[in-house]
Design an enzyme around this catalytic site. Structure first.
Site, PDB file in Angstrom:
ATOM      1  N   ASP A 161      53.719 -41.628  50.070  1.00  0.00           N
ATOM      2  CA  ASP A 161      53.387 -40.960  51.331  1.00  0.00           C
ATOM      3  C   ASP A 161      52.282 -39.931  51.118  1.00  0.00           C
ATOM      4  OD1 ASP A 161      55.344 -42.426  52.372  1.00  0.00           O
ATOM      5  OD2 ASP A 161      56.646 -40.766  52.979  1.00  0.00           O
ATOM      6  N   GLU A 184      49.865 -39.901  48.859  1.00  0.00           N
ATOM      7  CA  GLU A 184      48.554 -40.529  48.718  1.00  0.00           C
ATOM      8  C   GLU A 184      48.051 -41.017  50.082  1.00  0.00           C
ATOM      9  OE1 GLU A 184      48.553 -42.617  44.378  1.00  0.00           O
ATOM     10  OE2 GLU A 184      50.193 -43.096  45.706  1.00  0.00           O
ATOM     11  N   ASP A 230      48.856 -39.733  53.009  1.00  0.00           N
ATOM     12  CA  ASP A 230      48.438 -38.548  53.762  1.00  0.00           C
ATOM     13  C   ASP A 230      47.057 -38.064  53.320  1.00  0.00           C
ATOM     14  OD1 ASP A 230      50.656 -38.473  55.359  1.00  0.00           O
ATOM     15  OD2 ASP A 230      51.796 -37.140  54.041  1.00  0.00           O
ATOM     16  N   LEU A 254      55.052 -36.369  63.328  1.00  0.00           N
ATOM     17  CA  LEU A 254      55.033 -34.933  63.052  1.00  0.00           C
ATOM     18  C   LEU A 254      53.919 -34.634  62.071  1.00  0.00           C
ATOM     19  CD1 LEU A 254      58.848 -34.499  62.431  1.00  0.00           C
ATOM     20  CD2 LEU A 254      57.592 -33.570  64.373  1.00  0.00           C
ATOM     21  N   LYS A 297      64.986 -34.362  57.304  1.00  0.00           N
ATOM     22  CA  LYS A 297      64.181 -35.496  57.743  1.00  0.00           C
ATOM     23  C   LYS A 297      64.596 -36.707  56.923  1.00  0.00           C
ATOM     24  CE  LYS A 297      59.401 -36.836  58.624  1.00  0.00           C
ATOM     25  NZ  LYS A 297      59.255 -37.994  57.765  1.00  0.00           N
ATOM     26  N   ARG A 319      59.342 -47.860  66.901  1.00  0.00           N
ATOM     27  CA  ARG A 319      58.249 -46.990  67.310  1.00  0.00           C
ATOM     28  C   ARG A 319      56.948 -47.748  67.572  1.00  0.00           C
ATOM     29  NH1 ARG A 319      55.753 -41.687  64.387  1.00  0.00           N
ATOM     30  NH2 ARG A 319      54.991 -43.140  62.823  1.00  0.00           N
ATOM     31  N   CYS A 376      71.246 -51.851  14.036  1.00  0.00           N
ATOM     32  CA  CYS A 376      71.532 -52.518  12.761  1.00  0.00           C
ATOM     33  C   CYS A 376      72.367 -51.678  11.816  1.00  0.00           C
ATOM     34  CB  CYS A 376      70.232 -52.942  12.091  1.00  0.00           C
ATOM     35  SG  CYS A 376      69.252 -51.533  11.542  1.00  0.00           S
ATOM     36  N   CYS A 394      66.694 -55.748  11.730  1.00  0.00           N
ATOM     37  CA  CYS A 394      67.214 -54.961  12.848  1.00  0.00           C
ATOM     38  C   CYS A 394      66.870 -55.728  14.124  1.00  0.00           C
ATOM     39  CB  CYS A 394      66.580 -53.578  12.868  1.00  0.00           C
ATOM     40  SG  CYS A 394      67.118 -52.594  14.275  1.00  0.00           S
TER      41      CYS A 394
END
Ligand code: IVH
Length: 670
Positions: A34, A36, A38, A84, A117, A138, A404, A432
């Site tokens: 968000d 980036e 904005d 907002l 929020k 929306r 191991c 191992c």
């Protein structure tokens, strides 16, 4: 700058925004945080302010969201669904209050309704005579998608309201979301709970929506004609009375300082909530004042969203696992309760090494602050000691390798005159299990043997099936067996075979890097290859105990020689090299220092014809030139393909950098 250049730059930004809008609103799969997002919006708005001739119907100053998806019937909102504006720090909040005072032209005491929020998606519900008649998303803020049937599947949404004081005609608005615990149960490809909610709600078939437990909290109204309710906080109370869920943390504050304290505390505690919250919303509580303040182009003057820092969050450590790397390093990893950080659900965080755990005294069950920046692995920044259980015990780092059982040690670094922070398994070889798997993963990697049909997951899978134990086993795979495995088909098996066969022809430097000797990275491998010339010679150095001679090579020192000795001291390592050298066709190393493009730097912009960027880069490097990714003083040529970035071209011209077409560039090559 010229007007045309500014316009180009602006258009680029708008295109970028359009791309991310589409990913977010239509595909429900954002690729950037968000914050980036904005940033891009902010840049566009700043450009428009500085150069008023710039405009686009896709600018954030014109639109709110994105066009509703084509798969639903659309409906105009009677009252727009606005967004907002965001605040990120105290300065933004005081500015918000200042603007209110300026607008009202008086400095009065203002009460705020403060509401978490929730990071979900908003929906509008139209009730007529107490009956839910329409439910919409929306959309672009003016026109939404009709998703009534999907919304009706959500239990928190009442379909009939019988209270006598319930308005005859009202739009109730709120957030649809999914609880973190429900999200964790989903095995779908959603990056975060928000996408899961959006994707689920916008299923064409409401039966699909029903399968996922969506929640709804109400927080405001759209169309509503009444002067009975005077405050937002009273409206929230009424919502509860009418049967809606409202957020249990909604609160009224009388001054900004208290709000900011609350924000800080809430941010620390938000990981304990059952749902993702990305900030707090502050709304002027008095509805008459709200009316006076009104709206700017796309957000109310009376409300603001105070976001939490996007790149960190609190969570609880459920367990600490020890991972073992290719060179035996033991890396502690915290398994944490999944938490959303900047749009990505994080459930592991690195604790780096033993010293880091001791220094920060990190323990199982601690509540910790986790940071995630870019593609870097999330890490723990601090422990919230207030939340530590009194009975908690210090974490004891294992002194034996969990894979191991070999002894683990911290080496003494002679140069730094202190012990390493990292503890290592003393088994330098394939005995191992964990080290062996990591060695094979390194062997197939891009810079090494580059076997692209064989990813890390496939290596793990083949290991579990007992198909591979050593790198040479890759060249003896039974393709019929693989064909019978789930997820494999004729095409993928033949691709795998092709890329394995292709890898058999390899240069000495790549091979030396691929075998994965500690402290022998690509550059050191090149030095060794240049010195020893052939794999036969290299093996000769090992068998004749002449590794000390490598100290003649400029760049190879004591550390590398000790590491080479350690590596070959292990007989399995040595036999792996010998076996591989009989299977592979290892060519001599050719250091191309005399190419035509020696000391020349290049950069590309735009699409090249008939050639990938990777191929072009390799062509330049074969001719001893180098490729850079940004314009700087050292850059000599900018090569222009189709649709170049005009800004780069202009910048290069201004700096006197030569511009070449693809054809002109190809003429420079051998
Ligand atoms: S009020 C005109 N209150 O945040 C203001 N929004 O960017 C309308 N949201 O689309 C929104 N919690 O999805 C409001 N308590 C809350 C909210 C909230 C989450 C979301 C909502 C809205 C977005 C605004």
């Amino acid at each position: 700058m010229k007007e045309s250049k500014i316009k180009d730059f602006y258009r680029e930004k708008i295109d970028e925004l359009k791309k991310h809008n589409k990913l977010y609103f239509e595909k429900s799969s954002p690729k950037i945080s968000d914050k980036e997002y904005d940033e891009i919006k902010k840049e566009i708005l700043q450009l428009e302010k500085k150069f008023p001739y710039l405009n686009s119907i896709f600018s954030p100053s014109n639109s709110i969201g994105f066009a509703p998806s084509k798969k639903f019937v659309k409906s105009s909102h009677r009252v727009k669904m606005l967004s907002l504006s965001n605040a990120f720090d105290i300065k933004d909040i005081t500015n918000f209050e200042k603007k209110i005072f300026n607008f009202l032209n008086e400095k009065i005491k203002i009460e705020f309704s403060v509401e978490p929020k929730i990071d979900g998606i908003s929906a509008s519900l139209t009730y007529k005579d107490g009956i839910l008649v329409l439910g919409t998303s929306r959309g672009d803020g003016s026109i939404g998608e009709v998703i009534t049937e999907n919304l009706k599947t959500i239990k928190d949404i009442p379909q009939k309201i019988i209270n006598r004081d319930f308005p005859k005609d009202i739009d109730i608005r709120g957030e649809v979301f999914i609880k973190k615990s429900d999200f964790n149960k989903l095995k779908n490809n959603f990056a975060n709970p928000r996408n899961a909610a959006s994707g689920t709600l916008r299923q064409k078939d409401p039966e699909e929506t029903k399968k996922i437990p969506l929640k709804f909290v109400a927080y405001t109204f759209g169309f509503f004609e009444s002067d009975r309710i005077k405050k937002q906080s009273d409206f929230l109370k009424s919502l509860e009375k009418w049967g809606f869920k409202v957020n249990e943390h909604n609160k009224v504050f009388k001054n900004i300082n208290d709000i900011v304290d609350f924000h800080k505390k809430f941010e620390e505690e938000r990981s304990d909530l059952e749902y993702d919250v990305d900030g707090l919303v502050y709304k002027v509580n008095n509805l008459d004042l709200q009316k006076r303040l009104g709206f700017t182009a796309n957000s109310p003057r009376w409300a603001i969203a105070h976001k939490f820092a996007a790149n960190s969050a609190y969570s609880k450590i459920k367990d600490i696992d020890i991972q073992i790397g290719r060179t035996g390093a033991l890396t502690p990893v915290a398994r944490i309760e999944p938490v959303n950080i900047g749009g990505v659900v994080v459930s592991n965080a690195t604790l780096h090494n033993e010293d880091e755990i001791i220094r920060k005294d990190i323990r199982i069950n601690d509540t910790v602050k986790i940071e995630r920046a870019g593609d870097v692995i999330p890490h723990v920044i601090l422990v919230d000691l207030k939340k530590r259980d009194k009975k908690s015990k210090k974490f004891v780092f294992p002194n034996k390798c969990p894979s191991c059982g070999s002894k683990t040690i911290k080496e003494f670094n002679k140069i730094m005159k202190k012990y390493d922070a990292v503890r290592r398994c003393t088994n330098e070889g394939f005995d191992c299990e964990k080290i062996a798997i990591e060695k094979i993963k390194h062997f197939i990697s891009k810079e090494a043997m580059n076997i692209d049909g064989l990813g890390k997951k496939v290596v793990e899978n083949f290991w579990d099936m007992n198909f591979i134990r050593y790198p040479q086993d890759i060249y003896n795979l039974d393709y019929n067996k693989i064909l019978n495995l789930e997820g494999w088909g004729d095409l993928s098996v033949s691709n795998l075979k092709y890329s394995i066969d292709k890898s058999k022809k390899i240069s000495l430097d790549r091979f030396l890097y691929a075998i994965g000797i500690r402290h022998i990275g690509i550059e050191n491998a090149k030095l060794l290859a240049e010195y020893t010339k052939s794999i036969k010679n290299f093996i000769g150095f090992v068998t004749n105990n002449k590794l000390d001679e490598f100290s003649n090579i400029d760049g190879i020192g004591e550390i590398q020689i000790k590491s080479l000795k350690n590596f070959f001291y292990n007989t399995i390592n040595f036999s792996v090299i010998k076996k591989l050298s009989s299977i592979l066709n290892i060519s001599e190393f050719e250091l191309n220092k005399k190419g035509k493009l020696l000391n020349n730097t290049f950069m590309f912009t735009g699409k090249l014809s008939n050639m990938s960027r990777a191929e072009a880069k390799s062509l330049i490097e074969k001719n001893s030139g180098s490729v850079v990714s940004s314009i700087n003083k050292k850059l000599k040529y900018l090569i222009i393909g189709e649709k170049p970035t005009n800004r780069k071209v202009e910048q290069a011209k201004e700096m006197g950098i030569k511009i070449l077409s693809q054809k002109e560039w190809l003429n420079l090559l051998d």
